[in-house]
Design a protein around this motif. Structure first.
Motif, PDB file in Angstrom:
ATOM      1  N   GLU A  65      56.782  81.683 -31.142  1.00  0.00           N
ATOM      2  CA  GLU A  65      56.298  80.344 -31.470  1.00  0.00           C
ATOM      3  C   GLU A  65      54.878  80.115 -30.951  1.00  0.00           C
ATOM      4  OE1 GLU A  65      59.229  77.686 -29.964  1.00  0.00           O
ATOM      5  OE2 GLU A  65      60.585  77.965 -31.671  1.00  0.00           O
ATOM      6  N   LEU A  66      54.581  80.686 -29.787  1.00  0.00           N
ATOM      7  CA  LEU A  66      53.242  80.520 -29.227  1.00  0.00           C
ATOM      8  C   LEU A  66      52.185  81.187 -30.101  1.00  0.00           C
ATOM      9  CD1 LEU A  66      51.373  79.615 -26.850  1.00  0.00           C
ATOM     10  CD2 LEU A  66      51.791  81.859 -25.832  1.00  0.00           C
ATOM     11  N   ILE A  67      52.471  82.402 -30.576  1.00  0.00           N
ATOM     12  CA  ILE A  67      51.437  83.150 -31.305  1.00  0.00           C
ATOM     13  C   ILE A  67      51.465  82.915 -32.817  1.00  0.00           C
ATOM     14  CG2 ILE A  67      51.312  84.953 -29.543  1.00  0.00           C
ATOM     15  CD1 ILE A  67      52.917  86.769 -31.439  1.00  0.00           C
ATOM     16  N   SER A  68      52.607  82.400 -33.344  1.00  0.00           N
ATOM     17  CA  SER A  68      52.729  82.286 -34.800  1.00  0.00           C
ATOM     18  C   SER A  68      52.752  80.862 -35.330  1.00  0.00           C
ATOM     19  CB  SER A  68      54.013  82.987 -35.276  1.00  0.00           C
ATOM     20  OG  SER A  68      54.030  84.320 -34.843  1.00  0.00           O
ATOM     21  N   SER A  69      52.954  79.896 -34.467  1.00  0.00           N
ATOM     22  CA  SER A  69      53.082  78.511 -34.914  1.00  0.00           C
ATOM     23  C   SER A  69      51.794  78.015 -35.596  1.00  0.00           C
ATOM     24  CB  SER A  69      53.407  77.606 -33.730  1.00  0.00           C
ATOM     25  OG  SER A  69      53.346  76.245 -34.094  1.00  0.00           O
ATOM     26  N   GLU A  70      51.969  77.125 -36.549  1.00  0.00           N
ATOM     27  CA  GLU A  70      50.812  76.534 -37.231  1.00  0.00           C
ATOM     28  C   GLU A  70      50.327  75.262 -36.539  1.00  0.00           C
ATOM     29  OE1 GLU A  70      51.711  76.037 -41.348  1.00  0.00           O
ATOM     30  OE2 GLU A  70      52.004  78.186 -41.704  1.00  0.00           O
ATOM     31  N   GLU A  71      50.996  74.899 -35.443  1.00  0.00           N
ATOM     32  CA  GLU A  71      50.553  73.758 -34.643  1.00  0.00           C
ATOM     33  C   GLU A  71      49.195  74.067 -34.003  1.00  0.00           C
ATOM     34  OE1 GLU A  71      51.956  70.856 -34.263  1.00  0.00           O
ATOM     35  OE2 GLU A  71      54.120  71.027 -34.573  1.00  0.00           O
ATOM     36  N   SER A  72      48.507  73.033 -33.546  1.00  0.00           N
ATOM     37  CA  SER A  72      47.248  73.258 -32.817  1.00  0.00           C
ATOM     38  C   SER A  72      47.547  74.012 -31.536  1.00  0.00           C
ATOM     39  CB  SER A  72      46.592  71.918 -32.474  1.00  0.00           C
ATOM     40  OG  SER A  72      47.372  71.228 -31.496  1.00  0.00           O
ATOM     41  N   ILE A  73      46.550  74.706 -31.001  1.00  0.00           N
ATOM     42  CA  ILE A  73      46.750  75.473 -29.776  1.00  0.00           C
ATOM     43  C   ILE A  73      47.161  74.561 -28.616  1.00  0.00           C
ATOM     44  CG2 ILE A  73      44.311  75.402 -29.031  1.00  0.00           C
ATOM     45  CD1 ILE A  73      44.731  78.344 -28.117  1.00  0.00           C
ATOM     46  N   GLU A  74      46.627  73.349 -28.603  1.00  0.00           N
ATOM     47  CA  GLU A  74      47.000  72.397 -27.554  1.00  0.00           C
ATOM     48  C   GLU A  74      48.490  72.068 -27.633  1.00  0.00           C
ATOM     49  OE1 GLU A  74      46.001  67.826 -26.062  1.00  0.00           O
ATOM     50  OE2 GLU A  74      44.917  68.669 -27.771  1.00  0.00           O
ATOM     51  N   LYS A  75      48.976  71.812 -28.841  1.00  0.00           N
ATOM     52  CA  LYS A  75      50.381  71.460 -29.036  1.00  0.00           C
ATOM     53  C   LYS A  75      51.290  72.635 -28.709  1.00  0.00           C
ATOM     54  CE  LYS A  75      53.505  68.461 -30.308  1.00  0.00           C
ATOM     55  NZ  LYS A  75      53.739  67.260 -29.479  1.00  0.00           N
ATOM     56  N   ARG A  76      50.869  73.835 -29.118  1.00  0.00           N
ATOM     57  CA  ARG A  76      51.667  75.034 -28.834  1.00  0.00           C
ATOM     58  C   ARG A  76      51.841  75.235 -27.336  1.00  0.00           C
ATOM     59  NH1 ARG A  76      48.932  79.837 -31.996  1.00  0.00           N
ATOM     60  NH2 ARG A  76      47.351  78.348 -32.657  1.00  0.00           N
ATOM     61  N   LEU A  77      50.733  75.074 -26.597  1.00  0.00           N
ATOM     62  CA  LEU A  77      50.785  75.239 -25.146  1.00  0.00           C
ATOM     63  C   LEU A  77      51.632  74.151 -24.495  1.00  0.00           C
ATOM     64  CD1 LEU A  77      47.060  76.208 -24.510  1.00  0.00           C
ATOM     65  CD2 LEU A  77      49.041  77.669 -24.070  1.00  0.00           C
ATOM     66  N   GLU A  78      51.497  72.949 -24.998  1.00  0.00           N
ATOM     67  CA  GLU A  78      52.268  71.823 -24.453  1.00  0.00           C
ATOM     68  C   GLU A  78      53.773  72.091 -24.590  1.00  0.00           C
ATOM     69  OE1 GLU A  78      52.948  67.173 -25.591  1.00  0.00           O
ATOM     70  OE2 GLU A  78      50.944  68.015 -25.939  1.00  0.00           O
ATOM     71  N   LEU A  79      54.176  72.567 -25.759  1.00  0.00           N
ATOM     72  CA  LEU A  79      55.585  72.868 -25.999  1.00  0.00           C
ATOM     73  C   LEU A  79      56.057  74.038 -25.145  1.00  0.00           C
ATOM     74  CD1 LEU A  79      55.634  72.488 -29.892  1.00  0.00           C
ATOM     75  CD2 LEU A  79      56.691  70.944 -28.223  1.00  0.00           C
ATOM     76  N   LEU A  80      55.173  75.027 -24.963  1.00  0.00           N
ATOM     77  CA  LEU A  80      55.544  76.181 -24.146  1.00  0.00           C
ATOM     78  C   LEU A  80      55.775  75.772 -22.693  1.00  0.00           C
ATOM     79  CD1 LEU A  80      54.528  79.766 -24.236  1.00  0.00           C
ATOM     80  CD2 LEU A  80      54.196  78.601 -22.071  1.00  0.00           C
ATOM     81  N   PHE A  81      54.897  74.941 -22.146  1.00  0.00           N
ATOM     82  CA  PHE A  81      55.065  74.510 -20.759  1.00  0.00           C
ATOM     83  C   PHE A  81      56.370  73.729 -20.567  1.00  0.00           C
ATOM     84  CE2 PHE A  81      50.340  75.049 -20.430  1.00  0.00           C
ATOM     85  CZ  PHE A  81      50.381  76.062 -19.483  1.00  0.00           C
ATOM     86  N   LEU A  82      56.757  72.974 -21.584  1.00  0.00           N
ATOM     87  CA  LEU A  82      58.010  72.223 -21.501  1.00  0.00           C
ATOM     88  C   LEU A  82      59.215  73.163 -21.446  1.00  0.00           C
ATOM     89  CD1 LEU A  82      57.330  69.308 -24.042  1.00  0.00           C
ATOM     90  CD2 LEU A  82      57.667  69.089 -21.566  1.00  0.00           C
ATOM     91  N   GLU A 134      58.874  76.198 -18.259  1.00  0.00           N
ATOM     92  CA  GLU A 134      59.068  75.813 -16.857  1.00  0.00           C
ATOM     93  C   GLU A 134      60.447  76.248 -16.358  1.00  0.00           C
ATOM     94  OE1 GLU A 134      57.346  74.485 -13.509  1.00  0.00           O
ATOM     95  OE2 GLU A 134      56.388  74.069 -15.428  1.00  0.00           O
ATOM     96  N   PHE A 135      61.468  76.007 -17.173  1.00  0.00           N
ATOM     97  CA  PHE A 135      62.833  76.388 -16.782  1.00  0.00           C
ATOM     98  C   PHE A 135      62.971  77.904 -16.664  1.00  0.00           C
ATOM     99  CE2 PHE A 135      66.988  77.958 -18.205  1.00  0.00           C
ATOM    100  CZ  PHE A 135      67.776  77.501 -17.157  1.00  0.00           C
ATOM    101  N   LEU A 136      62.429  78.648 -17.647  1.00  0.00           N
ATOM    102  CA  LEU A 136      62.555  80.111 -17.636  1.00  0.00           C
ATOM    103  C   LEU A 136      61.878  80.726 -16.414  1.00  0.00           C
ATOM    104  CD1 LEU A 136      62.005  80.943 -21.415  1.00  0.00           C
ATOM    105  CD2 LEU A 136      64.112  81.228 -20.112  1.00  0.00           C
ATOM    106  N   VAL A 137      60.737  80.170 -16.019  1.00  0.00           N
ATOM    107  CA  VAL A 137      60.022  80.672 -14.834  1.00  0.00           C
ATOM    108  C   VAL A 137      60.803  80.310 -13.576  1.00  0.00           C
ATOM    109  CG1 VAL A 137      57.924  80.466 -13.452  1.00  0.00           C
ATOM    110  CG2 VAL A 137      57.768  80.595 -15.943  1.00  0.00           C
ATOM    111  N   HIS A 138      61.215  79.051 -13.479  1.00  0.00           N
ATOM    112  CA  HIS A 138      61.936  78.593 -12.285  1.00  0.00           C
ATOM    113  C   HIS A 138      63.277  79.302 -12.132  1.00  0.00           C
ATOM    114  CE1 HIS A 138      63.212  76.038  -9.027  1.00  0.00           C
ATOM    115  NE2 HIS A 138      64.287  75.666  -9.704  1.00  0.00           N
ATOM    116  N   SER A 139      63.959  79.558 -13.248  1.00  0.00           N
ATOM    117  CA  SER A 139      65.284  80.187 -13.181  1.00  0.00           C
ATOM    118  C   SER A 139      65.221  81.629 -12.684  1.00  0.00           C
ATOM    119  CB  SER A 139      65.953  80.156 -14.561  1.00  0.00           C
ATOM    120  OG  SER A 139      65.247  80.972 -15.484  1.00  0.00           O
ATOM    121  N   ARG A 140      64.018  82.233 -12.705  1.00  0.00           N
ATOM    122  CA  ARG A 140      63.862  83.613 -12.226  1.00  0.00           C
ATOM    123  C   ARG A 140      63.453  83.661 -10.749  1.00  0.00           C
ATOM    124  NH1 ARG A 140      64.956  84.176 -17.380  1.00  0.00           N
ATOM    125  NH2 ARG A 140      65.336  86.291 -18.078  1.00  0.00           N
TER     126      ARG A 140
END
Length: 290
Positions: free
Chosen positions: A192-209, A212-218
């Motif tokens: 989704e980060l590399i292929s989405s047609e959303e703006s780069i700002e929106k893609r990053l915003e969604l990724l951080f949401l 965060e869980f995937l990073v913290h869970s590790r």
């Protein structure tokens, strides 16, 4: 091909310092495994003046690469994951010489992937993940979206490698094919980060949401190696950590990982007085939650 290259490696094989010789041949037209060469000779030495010595050869209409590598350098590559091709070379290479079953035993050990070795690799990958993720977040908050994107792509690679190691496998060059099978959630996040047609700002915003869980869970599995070493002493200075033979492997990422673990209450800060008024020494200790 082997008989053509035999004069190149035969003399080395007769020397007591040589542990093993592998031949890796190009498997496909566009294979990257051999760095565009038709054949690679990997010669592992017990000791060497330089950790890596490379020679290139031409024969008929083909080309070959000779790689003389010290055992210490090989072990560093395997531990740190800094040479992504080395595992493929070891597993797919044809053994031309094997002193005292060195290569046979190495392949066996790598296939079994003992948990202690996995813990160190997971710790190193997690420290790199934290560094890239936090740097990416800082760039994002300062609206430097392209720099944020670059760091987050790298952080997802480290997350992917961490997931593969956690599941008992060695990350290979096609790590995203591995992750797609092992943990599709991470693969989907990357896609989704590399292929989405959303703006780069929106893609990053969604990724951080979602990220965060995937990073913290590790955190627990990723910090296990570091925590276990720190439990060996009540209090540590940072200098003692970076000079510890195992913790020095974390390199420049150790300080960022340490601060992250303080924030998550895995490690606590211990302050002690100095001769300077109002200035305190800062030491570190494993928190009670561990």
């Amino acid at each position: 091909m082997e008989h053509i290259l035999r004069p190149i490696y035969q003399e080395r094989a007769s020397q007591s310092n040589t542990l093993g010789v592998l031949l890796i041949e190009k498997r496909e037209k566009a294979s990257t495994i051999t760095d565009t060469f038709d054949a690679v000779l990997l010669i592992i030495l017990k000791e060497a003046e330089s950790p890596l010595h490379v020679k290139h050869y031409s024969y008929e209409d083909k080309k070959a690469s000779l790689n003389l590598v010290s055992e210490d350098q090989l072990n560093e590559w395997l531990l740190m994951g800094t040479n992504r091709k080395i595992l493929d070379w070891i597993f797919s290479g044809k053994i031309l010489f094997d002193r005292n079953d060195y290569l046979h035993n190495l392949k066996l050990e790598l296939r079994e992937f003992p948990f202690y070795g996995r813990k160190i690799k997971m710790g190193i990958e997690y420290s790199k993940l934290i560094r890239r993720y936090l740097d990416g977040k800082t760039f994002f908050e300062n609206k430097h979206y392209m720099d944020a994107y670059n760091h987050i792509v790298h952080s997802l690679h480290h997350l992917a490698r961490l997931s593969v190691i956690e599941n008992g496998f060695h990350p290979d060059i096609t790590v995203w094919n591995q992750v797609k099978q092992i943990e599709p959630e991470i693969y989907k996040l990357y896609e989704e980060l590399i292929s989405s047609e959303e703006s780069i700002e929106k893609r990053l915003e969604l990724l951080f949401l979602a990220g965060e869980f995937l990073v913290h869970s590790r955190t627990e599995i990723g910090s296990k190696h570091l925590i276990e070493i720190l439990q060996g002493k009540e209090v540590w200075s940072f200098d003692e950590m970076i000079n510890h033979p195992d913790l020095s492997l974390y390199s420049v990422d150790l300080s960022v990982m340490l601060e992250y673990l303080i924030e998550k209450n895995y490690i606590k800060v211990v302050k002690r007085e100095t001769k300077g008024q109002g200035i305190l020494h800062r030491y570190y200790s494993v928190s009670n939650k561990n």
